[in-house]
Enzyme design. Structure first.
Site, PDB file in Angstrom:
ATOM      1  N   LYS A   1       8.895  -3.301   4.970  1.00 14.71           N
ATOM      2  CA  LYS A   1       7.625  -3.662   4.357  1.00 14.71           C
ATOM      3  C   LYS A   1       7.500  -2.970   2.996  1.00 14.71           C
ATOM      4  O   LYS A   1       7.775  -1.776   2.866  1.00 14.71           O
ATOM      5  CB  LYS A   1       6.498  -3.234   5.296  1.00 14.71           C
ATOM      6  CG  LYS A   1       5.110  -3.673   4.910  1.00 14.71           C
ATOM      7  CD  LYS A   1       4.132  -3.232   6.011  1.00 14.71           C
ATOM      8  CE  LYS A   1       2.706  -3.674   5.719  1.00 14.71           C
ATOM      9  NZ  LYS A   1       1.792  -3.260   6.824  1.00 14.71           N
TER      10      LYS A   1
ATOM     11  N   SER B   1      -1.018  -6.895   8.354  1.00  8.94           N
ATOM     12  CA  SER B   1      -0.516  -6.883   6.988  1.00  8.94           C
ATOM     13  C   SER B   1       1.008  -6.914   6.892  1.00  8.94           C
ATOM     14  O   SER B   1       1.555  -6.951   5.779  1.00  8.94           O
ATOM     15  CB  SER B   1      -1.040  -5.632   6.274  1.00  8.94           C
ATOM     16  OG  SER B   1      -0.594  -4.438   6.890  1.00  8.94           O
TER      17      SER B   1
ATOM     18  N   SER C   1      -1.714  -4.063  12.250  1.00 12.39           N
ATOM     19  CA  SER C   1      -0.920  -4.623  11.148  1.00 12.39           C
ATOM     20  C   SER C   1       0.510  -4.953  11.518  1.00 12.39           C
ATOM     21  O   SER C   1       1.168  -5.738  10.842  1.00 12.39           O
ATOM     22  CB  SER C   1      -0.914  -3.656   9.959  1.00 12.39           C
ATOM     23  OG  SER C   1      -2.196  -3.547   9.395  1.00 12.39           O
TER      24      SER C   1
END
Length: 429
Positions: A23, A98, A122
């Site tokens: 990420k 996310s 997330s």
């Protein structure tokens, strides 16, 4: 090469030669690390986050950094730098957020192992929407350093963690072992576990609050089927009705969280909440809506009496005790990840209460895994959370492996030609 050499390599470099995706909010030296924020000059990581260093020492090869919403502040994945990420199962739908960039990569077959983060689901929501596996570890079991956003608030690590995401459940223990902080709580990930020795409990709603929408028909049937298959005992934890209140109170009262109003590019004037709000509604802001309104939410929390926050903190402690006594060291709790499967882009703004199905476990500091349990009538992945007491991550992961065995796990998404024939864009996020 001798047997001892092979054994040594397996012990020291268990990820030797395996590509790993990360990420973009997690620092990878030489790659962008601005968590979807717009800067005039790209922000390049000067060093690796500790967890990335550990993956490299374990032999993993960092392939790329993946998309995230600005400062990881949304349960969908889009920003004004790299755009929108789409769900491989239906390009009109979101992969969640996310960590949606990682989820889309793993689900589409572009990656096997991913490093994500989790402060309110997330990692787990994208795993559910994308039909893969995401685990939120016990607090401090994995270093949270080297991430944007961050905070110097003393209890930041109680809620936030860097987290593993995998296409296959059987890979979660290996990845988590390679990620585990040597100075953090010791997890017994190599321990052999039979699910026959695990006690199961479940709920299929948030109790008597009625604030969060009920499960879709397919998800309700699937979760109750899982509960039946594992002989789970239905429980009614009445304090779960406080999920929204206690989670917002705990997370929005943390000080010094990195936002668009704090860290700015060198030479730029700090942003103010009112000015940035006006700029956003006139289409002049570089930020997305959640980043803008986060400042308003923090200010709102300041006007709530301290006595109210103390009362909510006492409920958190009572809930922690209730879970500790119920689960012990051999129990898990089954709970919905989200009340519906992947929705169309931007629909999260109509469902901002529902992530509390996940955020409650950040608030309580419990390890939890999203598990893939099949497809709904639209051929979209369904998921369920498996929760355990702190330090009992191995129970969650053992149940995840058994669910993968029983329900089949990851299903290859439809081909790009199928998307095209349905009138969907061929461009992937």
């Amino acid at each position: 090469m001798g047997i001892n050499s092979v054994d040594s390599m397996e012990e020291l470099t268990p990820l030797l030669g395996i590509p790993v995706t990360v990420k973009e909010s997690i620092a990878v030296k030489g790659m962008t690390n601005q968590a979807g924020r717009v800067f005039k000059t790209p922000q390049i990581a000067k060093s690796d986050a500790p967890v990335v260093e550990q993956i490299k020492r374990s032999g993993g090869i960092i392939l790329l950094v993946s998309n995230t919403p600005e400062l990881c502040l949304l349960w969908e994945t889009y920003n004004n730098v790299t755009g929108q990420t789409k769900n491989p199962y239906d390009l009109k739908r979101t992969p969640g957020g996310s960590s949606g960039g990682e989820a889309a990569l793993l689900a589409s077959g572009a990656s096997l192992l991913g490093l994500t983060s989790d402060i309110g689901g997330s990692s787990r929501l994208p795993a559910m929407f994308s039909g893969i596996w995401g685990h939120k570890p016990t607090p401090y079991a994995v270093s949270f350093r080297g991430h944007h956003p961050t905070s110097d608030f003393p209890k930041w690590g109680d809620f936030f963690t860097i987290a593993p995401m995998t296409r296959y459940a059987k890979d979660l223990p290996l990845l988590l072992k390679c990620m585990s902080d040597p100075t953090g709580p010791k997890l017994t990930l190599d321990r052999a576990i039979s699910v026959n020795g695990i006690r199961f409990f479940f709920m299929d709603n948030d109790g008597p609050s009625g604030m969060m929408r009920p499960l879709s028909r397919d998800l309700h049937a699937a979760i109750n089927r899982v509960a039946t298959d594992f002989n789970a005992k239905r429980v009614n934890i009445r304090k779960m009705k406080w999920s929204l209140d206690i989670s917002l109170s705990a997370m929005l009262t943390m000080k010094n969280i990195e936002t668009i109003y704090h860290k700015t590019e060198e030479g730029e004037q700090p942003k103010t909440v009112c000015k940035e709000t006006v700029k956003y509604f006139f289409g002049c802001s570089d930020s997305i809506l959640p980043s803008v309104i986060f400042g308003h939410l923090q200010n709102f929390m300041k006007i709530i009496p301290n006595s109210r926050h103390k009362h909510l903190a006492s409920i958190i402690e009572a809930l922690k005790t209730e879970f500790k006594e119920m689960l012990g060291n051999d129990g898990v709790f089954l709970y919905p990840t989200f009340p519906n499967t992947a929705h169309q882009h931007y629909q999260i703004y109509h469902k901002l209460l529902e992530p509390m199905y996940m955020a409650i476990f950040n608030t309580l500091g419990l390890p939890v895994t999203n598990c893939m349990i099949g497809l709904d009538r639209r051929n979209l992945p369904m998921g369920i959370q498996v929760v355990a007491n702190p330090g009992q991550d191995h129970l969650c992961l053992a149940v995840a492996r058994e669910m993968e065995r029983r329900y089949g796990g990851w299903v290859r998404p439809p081909s790009e030609d199928s998307h095209s024939s349905n009138g969907s864009s061929k461009q992937r996020g």
